[in-house]
Design an enzyme around this catalytic site. Structure first.
Site, PDB file in Angstrom:
ATOM      1  N   ASP A  38       0.837  -1.204   0.000  1.00  0.00           N
ATOM      2  CA  ASP A  38       0.000   0.000   0.000  1.00  0.00           C
ATOM      3  C   ASP A  38       0.869   1.250   0.000  1.00  0.00           C
ATOM      4  O   ASP A  38       2.046   1.206   0.372  1.00  0.00           O
ATOM      5  CB  ASP A  38      -0.966   0.000   1.200  1.00  0.00           C
ATOM      6  CG  ASP A  38      -0.249   0.005   2.547  1.00  0.00           C
ATOM      7  OD1 ASP A  38       0.776  -0.696   2.675  1.00  0.00           O
ATOM      8  OD2 ASP A  38      -0.697   0.717   3.464  1.00  0.00           O
TER       9      ASP A  38
ATOM     10  N   GLU B  42       0.023  -1.242   5.635  1.00  0.00           N
ATOM     11  CA  GLU B  42       1.026  -0.797   6.604  1.00  0.00           C
ATOM     12  C   GLU B  42       0.819   0.664   6.937  1.00  0.00           C
ATOM     13  O   GLU B  42       1.020   1.087   8.070  1.00  0.00           O
ATOM     14  CB  GLU B  42       2.439  -1.028   6.049  1.00  0.00           C
ATOM     15  CG  GLU B  42       3.553  -0.825   7.067  1.00  0.00           C
ATOM     16  CD  GLU B  42       4.072   0.603   7.169  1.00  0.00           C
ATOM     17  OE1 GLU B  42       4.807   0.902   8.110  1.00  0.00           O
ATOM     18  OE2 GLU B  42       3.740   1.454   6.296  1.00  0.00           O
TER      19      GLU B  42
HETATM   20 ZN   LIG Z   1       6.654   2.032   4.274  1.00  0.00          ZN
END
Ligand SMILES: [Zn+2]
Length: 438
Positions: free
Chosen positions: A82, A146
């Site tokens: 992401d 994340e």
């Molecule tokens: Zn990162």
């Protein structure tokens, strides 16, 4: 057709894979990481690597790929797919086109961290094609979520699919910058620990009243302002800790008293001194204030939120007394810790550390690797907490992009990575696999 590995071949392969990954828009929220996971699966399966997609919800898959080994230690290449939002109006290249310009791949995620995703995949695929047989499993995880951390990524994998990500050693993001000192030596930073994120809230009470007659009320916002100033002036007693001590030994040749660490380091590198300064103790930064929601009402309550980061191993209750001394007793307040996350560390005397050192020595004679604490936050702590994994952040930079510039491009406009760094990254990851699992 020749099947041997040529350096140029891998450079082109990783560049192409990164450009394709950037074109998959995985802006989180909403993420949509499944599209990136499927691209990686197709790429890896072409080299005979077994992959699985593990997803809490269908559109947010994590990819886990594995080169099965014997009963030896296992190594995980960890990365996330992401990325954060990109406003194309601020960019000089389109953020999701993956353009190749002047030897660099441009686009959101080039540095954070699709470049390392691509390099990890290419390292794994090329080792598989060569018939590399690791002593223990070589694993690659490209995880979701994340950047926001709402429980679709590594945290969820550790909880619900521990067999997929359990490992003895892991290589993650968060290190590898090349710092050149004033005496010409180059240092590569390796993050082996991270600070504990421990934000807290101050609550100050007063008495409300009409803002046209301030004298009749007791303005909680004005009282809180005094505390905010005291927080800004907070200078805790400096303490080195094993990582900073190790860093200073490499940079200065010795570990000086903590009080002299910043000044001594500044003589060799202003950037390294700033890094050291943030690691010598807790940092506090007031960032949010809530008081009256009406301009003409004097607030009876003011809440101040403070971003606070402690040294690895430090607990909020150990820091609170010094914090209360700094806040003084002139203004009454309540202090509430909001959460405490991270603060984990890995030991320095490990086969993975020796692999880093050997790689740096081979890549740039005279250069050294130095341990660092990550002032921010990565996914490494999930592995350290769940499995006791030795997790380091290390993805070496060639120095073609100045470290200060690279740092300023992360989560910002015109993010880009030199092809030279991608090539170096592939070499490092292949080296690590052979050194730790060979
Ligand atoms: Zn990162």
């Amino acid at each position: 057709m020749l099947r041997r590995v040529s350096a140029t071949g891998l450079r082109d392969e990783v560049t192409d894979l990164l450009r394709r990954l950037i074109r998959v828009d995985t802006t989180n929220p909403p993420g949509n990481e499944t599209a990136a996971a499927e691209l990686l699966r197709e790429y890896l399966e072409a080299s005979g690597v077994r992959c699985e997609l593990l997803a809490r919800v269908p559109e947010r898959a994590n990819l886990v790929a594995r080169l099965p080994g014997g009963s030896g230690p296992s190594l995980l290449f960890l990365s996330h797919t992401d990325v954060v939002l990109a406003d194309s109006a601020e960019w000089t290249a389109p953020p999701f086109a993956g353009e190749l310009r002047d030897g660099m791949v441009w686009g959101r995620g080039a540095l954070d961290m699709k470049g390392q995703v691509a390099a990890s995949a290419v390292a794994l695929a090329s080792l598989a094609r060569e018939g590399f047989r690791p002593a223990g499993d070589l694993v690659f995880a490209a995880t979701a979520d994340e950047e926001v951390g709402e429980g679709y990524g590594l945290e969820w994998l550790c909880e619900t699919h521990p067999h997929a990500v359990r490992c003895d050693f892991a290589i993650n993001e968060g290190g590898g910058e090349r710092i050149v000192l004033a005496d010409g030596r180059a240092i590569y930073g390796v993050t082996t620990a991270e600070k504990l994120s421990a934000p807290f809230r101050l609550r100050v009470r007063g008495r409300s009243g009409h803002a046209s007659m301030p004298g009749i009320a007791d303005n909680a916002l004005v009282k809180a302002a005094r505390l905010i100033e005291r927080l800004a002036a907070f200078r805790p007693e400096p303490r080195l800790g094993p990582e900073v001590e190790g860093f200073l030994r490499v940079v200065l040749g010795e570990a000086p008293p903590a009080a002299e660490a910043v000044e001594r380091t500044r003589g060799l590198s202003v950037a390294a001194a700033a890094t050291v300064e943030a690691l010598l103790g807790p940092t506090v930064a007031p960032t949010k204030v809530a008081a009256s929601s009406k301009r003409n009402v004097i607030p009876a309550l003011c809440e101040v939120e403070v971003d606070c980061r402690l040294q690895p191993g430090q607990r909020p209750e150990q820091v609170e007394p010094a914090l209360r001394v700094a806040l003084g007793d002139e203004v009454e307040y309540e202090l509430e810790w909001i959460e405490a996350r991270g603060g984990t560390r890995s030991p320095l005397d490990t086969p993975l550390w020796r692999a880093v050192e050997a790689f740096v020595a081979e890549t740039e004679p005279g250069a050294s690797a130095a341990p660092l604490v990550c002032a921010g936050f990565t996914d490494s702590h999930w592995l350290r907490e769940a499995f006791g994994t030795v997790a380091y952040g290390f993805f070496p930079a060639s120095g073609e992009l100045a470290p200060e510039l690279a740092a300023s491009l992360i989560h910002s406009a015109d993010e880009r990575i030199p092809v030279a760094d991608l090539e170096l990254g592939v070499r490092w990851l292949r080296h690590a696999a052979r050194a730790v699992l060979g």
